[in-house]
Design a protein around this motif. Structure first.
Motif, short mmCIF file in Angstrom:
data_model
loop_
_atom_site.label_atom_id
_atom_site.label_comp_id
_atom_site.label_asym_id
_atom_site.label_seq_id
_atom_site.Cartn_x
_atom_site.Cartn_y
_atom_site.Cartn_z
N TYR A 180 113.72 -26.87 -51.55
CA TYR A 180 113.65 -28.56 -50.77
C TYR A 180 115.17 -29.07 -51.10
O TYR A 180 115.31 -29.79 -51.01
CB TYR A 180 112.38 -29.29 -51.51
CG TYR A 180 111.83 -30.73 -51.77
CD1 TYR A 180 110.95 -30.71 -50.83
CD2 TYR A 180 112.51 -31.20 -52.66
CE1 TYR A 180 110.67 -32.00 -50.18
CE2 TYR A 180 111.87 -32.59 -52.67
CZ TYR A 180 111.08 -33.23 -51.51
OH TYR A 180 111.47 -34.30 -51.65
N ASP A 181 114.97 -28.65 -52.60
CA ASP A 181 116.51 -29.04 -53.41
C ASP A 181 118.13 -28.82 -52.81
O ASP A 181 118.54 -30.05 -52.49
CB ASP A 181 116.07 -28.61 -55.15
CG ASP A 181 115.63 -28.93 -55.62
OD1 ASP A 181 114.12 -29.25 -55.01
OD2 ASP A 181 115.49 -28.48 -56.66
N PHE A 187 117.71 -30.82 -49.53
CA PHE A 187 117.98 -32.58 -50.17
C PHE A 187 119.55 -32.71 -50.29
O PHE A 187 119.81 -33.85 -49.43
CB PHE A 187 117.38 -33.34 -51.50
CG PHE A 187 117.65 -34.20 -51.69
CD1 PHE A 187 117.33 -35.46 -50.98
CD2 PHE A 187 118.26 -34.23 -52.95
CE1 PHE A 187 117.07 -36.79 -51.79
CE2 PHE A 187 118.78 -35.55 -54.07
CZ PHE A 187 118.43 -36.77 -52.58
N TYR A 188 119.52 -31.86 -50.76
CA TYR A 188 120.88 -31.80 -50.52
C TYR A 188 122.55 -32.06 -50.09
O TYR A 188 123.00 -32.51 -49.71
CB TYR A 188 121.78 -31.08 -52.15
CG TYR A 188 121.29 -31.82 -53.54
CD1 TYR A 188 121.96 -32.82 -54.12
CD2 TYR A 188 120.39 -30.66 -54.32
CE1 TYR A 188 121.50 -32.71 -55.47
CE2 TYR A 188 120.29 -30.60 -55.62
CZ TYR A 188 120.91 -32.13 -56.23
OH TYR A 188 119.70 -32.37 -57.93
N LEU A 231 111.83 -35.63 -45.85
CA LEU A 231 111.28 -34.92 -47.23
C LEU A 231 111.20 -35.81 -47.52
O LEU A 231 109.93 -35.39 -49.30
CB LEU A 231 112.64 -34.67 -48.41
CG LEU A 231 113.85 -33.86 -47.18
CD1 LEU A 231 114.85 -33.98 -48.05
CD2 LEU A 231 113.38 -32.57 -47.97
#
Lengths: 165, 102
Positions: free
Chosen positions: A4-5, A8-9, A48
């Motif tokens: 997920y991170d 996102f980035y 997201l």
């Protein structure tokens, strides 16, 4: 760092980098096309955040509508013969200083505020719930927006109309 | 670091500042419109992020939807005005347009 991170980035970098190109590119057509990437990045951020319907609407309305409209605006307001679809910037240094300070202030306010941050279970599909809200609690706003769109359509057509000479 | 509310708000801050930068520095009126669209997008990210992390239900997403609709109406009207400016002044550089009537 989970998947997920990382996603996102990725989307954040796509959004910010293409927005930088939009505001700095000398060529207006390049700016418009890099705006496409910005909208896609924002749409990914919506996904997201659990807003699937909004992400689809973002792509449909912004990429399919507003961006095409902007491209038409670019092409109708520049002489095709002169090929030079370029546009300069003015007062870049003061703007960078002022907006850097502004962004720093916003950021410091954001980090110093103790936001209420409790995650809740996002429904797997939001369109049902959005439709129910739109037809019950927000029906007045919904109707007003419909009227507004009609007024905007008629207004835009009558403003841009060519007068009969 | 786990991605939380502040990460999304940071993206929104950056997008807002870039949009405002575009609005104040670009000469071409169409580019100014693009800056306004960036600002509206950053506001929308805020709406959706607060609706996700604030536990208010999904009303925030609905407001983001309304903002998208308003942005579409705004873009149509603004481009009609830009076309009129082009008809009158032959260019759309907003630093050269300084009278309301020919």
């Amino acid at each position: 760092m989970g998947l997920y991170d990382i996603i996102f980035y990725l989307f954040a970098i796509i959004t910010i980098a293409s927005a930088v190109v939009v505001v700095n590119s000398k060529n207006i057509v390049h700016a418009a096309f890099s705006m496409l990437l910005t909208f896609f990045g924002v749409s990914g951020i919506y996904v997201l955040l659990g807003a699937d319907f909004l992400a689809v609407v973002q792509i449909m309305v912004y990429v399919g509508g507003i961006l095409i409209l902007l491209l038409f605006g670019v092409m109708l307001t520049n002489k095709i013969v002169s090929v030079d679809i370029r546009s300069g910037s003015i007062q870049v240094i003061p703007a960078i200083i002022a907006l850097g300070a502004f962004a720093a202030i916003l950021f410091s306010i954001m980090t110093s505020t103790n936001w209420k941050s409790e995650s809740f279970e996002i429904p797997t599909t939001t369109s049902v719930e959005l439709g129910n809200l739109l037809m019950s609690q927000y029906v007045l706003i919904f109707e007003l927006l419909a009227i507004l769109l009609l007024v905007a359509m008629i207004g835009a057509a009558s403003i841009a109309r060519r007068d009969k000479e | 670091m786990e991605v939380g509310l502040n990460h999304f708000l940071t993206v929104s801050v950056a997008l807002f500042s870039l949009g405002l930068y575009g609005v104040v520095t670009r000469k071409n009126a169409v580019m100014v419109l693009m800056g306004v669209e960036l600002i509206l997008n950053s506001a929308n990210i805020n709406f959706v992020a607060f609706s996700r992390f604030g536990n208010f239900g999904i009303d925030g997403q609905l407001y983001a939807l309304f903002v998208i609709i308003l942005a579409a109406a705004e873009a149509a009207i603004a481009l009609a005005i830009v076309l009129n400016i082009y008809k009158t002044f032959v260019n759309v550089n907003i630093d050269e347009i300084n009278n309301l009537k020919e």
